[in-house]
Scaffold this active site. Structure first.
Site, PDB file in Angstrom:
ATOM      1  N   ASP A 186       0.866  -1.166   0.000  1.00 49.43           N
ATOM      2  CA  ASP A 186       0.000   0.000   0.000  1.00 49.43           C
ATOM      3  C   ASP A 186       0.912   1.228   0.000  1.00 49.43           C
ATOM      4  O   ASP A 186       2.087   1.128   0.362  1.00 49.43           O
ATOM      5  CB  ASP A 186      -0.873  -0.015   1.255  1.00 49.43           C
ATOM      6  CG  ASP A 186      -1.734   1.221   1.366  1.00 49.43           C
ATOM      7  OD1 ASP A 186      -2.369   1.594   0.373  1.00 49.43           O
ATOM      8  OD2 ASP A 186      -1.748   1.828   2.451  1.00 49.43           O
ATOM      9  N   ASP A 210      -1.518  -1.315   6.531  1.00 53.27           N
ATOM     10  CA  ASP A 210      -1.613  -0.889   7.922  1.00 53.27           C
ATOM     11  C   ASP A 210      -2.513  -1.781   8.758  1.00 53.27           C
ATOM     12  O   ASP A 210      -2.673  -1.550   9.951  1.00 53.27           O
ATOM     13  CB  ASP A 210      -2.077   0.571   8.025  1.00 53.27           C
ATOM     14  CG  ASP A 210      -3.433   0.787   7.350  1.00 53.27           C
ATOM     15  OD1 ASP A 210      -4.120  -0.219   7.082  1.00 53.27           O
ATOM     16  OD2 ASP A 210      -3.782   1.942   7.089  1.00 53.27           O
ATOM     17  N   ASP A 263      -6.560  -1.635   4.745  1.00 47.64           N
ATOM     18  CA  ASP A 263      -6.225  -2.605   3.704  1.00 47.64           C
ATOM     19  C   ASP A 263      -6.684  -4.020   4.071  1.00 47.64           C
ATOM     20  O   ASP A 263      -6.173  -4.989   3.532  1.00 47.64           O
ATOM     21  CB  ASP A 263      -4.713  -2.612   3.472  1.00 47.64           C
ATOM     22  CG  ASP A 263      -4.201  -1.238   3.092  1.00 47.64           C
ATOM     23  OD1 ASP A 263      -4.669  -0.697   2.083  1.00 47.64           O
ATOM     24  OD2 ASP A 263      -3.347  -0.712   3.815  1.00 47.64           O
TER      25      ASP A 263
END
Length: 724
Positions: A398, A594, A598
């Site tokens: 991410d 995190d 996500d």
């Protein structure tokens, strides 16, 4: 609470008790322990961990006490004791007196070639070391378990029956000695995992009274004092004082971290230099270190697919070899030709039929790998995920809060609608953003506060629009704040945003009553170690890509800084899941995020990796691997550890199978003897254990100039205000 009787109004909570069982020497004894304990009234569940020599029992204390369970194990000769927190037990530093006496008598018996009556001392060597073996053997037979002790006892009886007294004495002595050596060698692996489990402090000092109390009695919002050189007892926030804190026990970071008023501190870390007054923010049972310990303990009992396959193989291997040995014995007794040779061959087969080394080949390597990972600040939730790391072919990151620091700052704000009061717009924007948990929202609220605008307006009908932004009703006006996708849908795209996008800033749009009122841009800083982390992964042959919902221009800016990675931008959560699914078709795939925003992508990946989770319960629970710090370079270290663990497992299995095959081949060729079979069996267990322990040898990490720069940048980030 769970009722345990129909008569009487009493209830008993299930209690979980852990035992150190130093008498475990073989995987086959796990089945014995389970049968012994599950037969006891009040015992609900039993879990045996052979490498760490621990047994976890869930039981009803009113039906059966912990001491009664320990007594049952000790009656089987398993040397069990209740584990006390903070206490790490090890095996004997020297062989038992029985083993030493057996060795001395056997040594003297070898002089029978000078004086033949000395051969009878070999029987004395058998008698000296046999009692403990008999005790375990009887327990195994009562539980209908064919373990190593039963097989060895049959081999000893057979050797005596054939008149090979020296061989019988050699079997007993070598088996006892090898059992002690294996116990000593496994101590390091066992103590490594135990040292992680015993990280949690047991007492804390109350600042007001100066009294030292058990941590379980400390409530949230209590002020505790931590002097230099002391361990921080409970997660909290520094309310006064300043100091350097060693967080290596939790995060694996070698450099101390400066702590001042407002900084978070974690239980199990050490205060190095100054005095700290800490306000607790969690109960001791909910601290980061307590959650980590719980997950490490659970990880030990999670069998990998390789381990399950080997256990299944061993389940059929031992009976098959025993049946072959029984068949050879029966044939020898019926035919009578070369009877002694065939009976001797059957005894050799009995000895090698125990799959001790094969059974522990996977769990001992897994235990060492999990212990080493925890020392490095990596929380891996079981052998399956450790092996999966070793097979990793692709990894997706991410962007926000992962490759970047997730700490936005406002670059610029432009008012589009000139008739709008700027201060009122800032008030409305701050009020609406205060309802959002997105990292960008905190930056906007902080910017408004710096402009003298406090959050005060009431927000009605607050709503998050997935993939676009947020909306709400303020002072009777409908207000939208969102990204380019929202602006495109409502026809707000402005030429001015193109300049900001080209600079890599993230552009946001603010609208009132469906009309564009303001455009702003925020920037996020890339993590200083991100480029090195990507480089390390690519050197390992792993495909690296980035998944983000941000614009292509912002994503390409990150790409230029971290190196050549595949970029996927303007993604919705379901788009990330789709790309992860596509990557999985080419091999084992991991997703790094995190742990909260996500979650779908983390769950879809073969391995979900959450980072910087010291204190984040959600990230620990949702991920398969958790980094206790924000250092992305640990991901490459985790992959290396997974590959090393896989190599150790494959090597251990090969050593175990090749040794047994060689002994069986030599036996049929007429060259193998019982004492060689014993050495080959228990000696292989020793070799497998020592080979696995090499995983605990952490490479010395030299602080490079890059590390120093990263450390300095972290300190400067702490000391600088968020908005300049």
């Amino acid at each position: 609470m769970k009722q345990i009787g129909l008569e009487g109004d009493y209830y008993s909570a299930e209690q979980e008790t852990r035992f150190d069982v130093l008498g475990i020497c073989c995987g086959s004894e796990a089945a014995l322990i389970e049968r012994l304990l599950k037969a006891l009234e009040g015992v609900e569940r039993v879990s045996v961990n052979v490498p760490s020599k621990t047994v976890t029992v869930v039981h009803h204390p009113l039906s059966i006490s912990s001491s009664q369970i320990a007594k049952t194990l000790n009656e089987a000769g398993l040397n069990a004791s209740i584990r006390a927190l903070g206490e790490i037990k090890s095996g004997r530093k020297w062989p038992s007196a029985y083993t030493l006496v057996s060795g001395v008598l056997l040594f003297i018996a070898f002089f029978k070639y000078l004086y033949s009556p000395l051969q009878w001392l070999a029987l004395g060597a058998v008698a000296a070391a046999l009692p403990r073996m008999i005790l375990k053997c009887l327990a195994a037979l009562r539980g209908f378990v064919l373990d190593i002790n039963v097989l060895m006892l049959i081999a000893v009886a057979g050797a005596i029956g054939l008149g090979n007294y020296l061989e019988a004495g050699s079997i007993v002595f070598l088996f006892s000695l090898a059992e002690w050596l294996e116990s000593r060698s496994s101590d390091k692996a066992r103590l490594a995992i135990a040292s992680v489990i015993n990280l949690a402090p047991q007492t804390a000092v109350i600042e007001e009274s100066g009294l030292r109390v058990p941590v379980k009695d400390v409530e949230i919002n209590t002020l505790i004092s931590v002097k230099a050189g002391e361990i921080i007892a409970i997660d909290g926030i520094v309310v006064s004082g300043r100091s350097s804190v060693d967080e290596s026990s939790l995060t694996g970071e070698s450099l101390p971290v400066e702590k001042e008023v407002g900084a978070n501190v974690w239980a199990g870390t050490m205060n190095l230099t100054g005095y700290l007054s800490v306000k607790t923010v969690a109960l001791a049972s909910d601290s980061a270190v307590s959650r980590m310990i719980k997950l490490v303990e659970e990880a030990q009992n999670q069998r990998s697919r390789t381990d399950q396959f080997i256990q299944h193989f061993a389940k059929y291997y031992t009976p098959a070899v025993v049946l072959v040995a029984a068949g050879i014995s029966a044939a020898a007794c019926i035919n009578g030709e070369n009877k002694q040779y065939w009976l001797y061959l059957a005894l050799v087969l009995l000895v090698v039929s125990c799959p001790c080394a094969l059974v522990i080949s996977t769990p001992v390597a897994t235990t060492c790998g999990l212990a080493q990972a925890a020392k490095m600040g990596l929380l891996i939730k079981g052998g399956n995920y450790l092996e999966a790391l070793g097979r990793l072919t692709a990894i997706a990151f991410d962007k926000t809060g992962t490759l970047t620091q997730g700490e936005f700052r406002v670059v610029d704000i432009q008012v589009v609608e000139e008739k709008i009061d700027t201060q009122k717009m800032l008030l409305w924007m701050s009020s609406l953003e205060s309802k959002s948990s997105h990292p960008m929202s905190a930056a906007l609220v902080a910017y408004c506060r710096a402009q003298g605008v406090e959050t005060s307006a009431e927000v009605g009908k607050f709503q998050t629009v997935e993939g676009e932004g947020i909306l709400g009703i303020i002072d009777g006006h409908e207000m939208h704040i969102g990204n380019a996708r929202l602006a495109s849908r409502l026809g707000w795209i402005q030429d001015a945003s193109n300049t900001w996008n080209s600079q890599g800033a993230t552009v946001g749009y603010v609208g009132v009553d469906q009309r564009l009122a303001m455009v702003f841009s925020v920037a996020d800083q890339i993590r200083p170690e991100a480029a090195q982390a990507v480089k390390d992964l690519k050197e390992l042959g792993i495909q690296v890509c980035m998944l983000t919902g941000d614009t292509a221009a912002a994503a390409e800016t990150i790409q230029r800084e971290v190196g050549e990675i595949t970029v996927h931008s303007r993604l919705l959560p379901e788009d990330k899941v789709r790309i992860i699914t596509e990557l999985k078709q080419c091999g084992m795939t991991a997703m790094v995020g995190d742990g909260i925003n996500d979650a779908p992508a983390l769950a879809a990946a073969d391995i979900g990796i959450a980072m910087g989770v010291a204190g984040s319960a959600v990230a620990m629970e949702t991920s398969h691997v958790a980094l206790m710090s924000n250092d992305l370079r640990k991901i490459a270290a985790a992959v290396k550890l997974g590959r090393q663990s896989l190599r150790k497992i494959y090597t251990n299995v090969a050593i175990s199978l090749i040794t047994k095959a060689a002994i069986i081949a030599l036996a049929f060729a007429g060259y193998a003897s019982l004492w060689i079979a014993v050495v080959g069996d228990v000696g292989t267990s020793l070799v497998v254990t020592l080979n696995s322990m090499l995983l605990l040898q952490r490479e010395k990490q030299v602080e490079t100039s890059t590390d120093k720069k990263i450390h300095k940048s972290k300190i400067s980030d702490i000391e600088q205000p968020f908005l300049q």
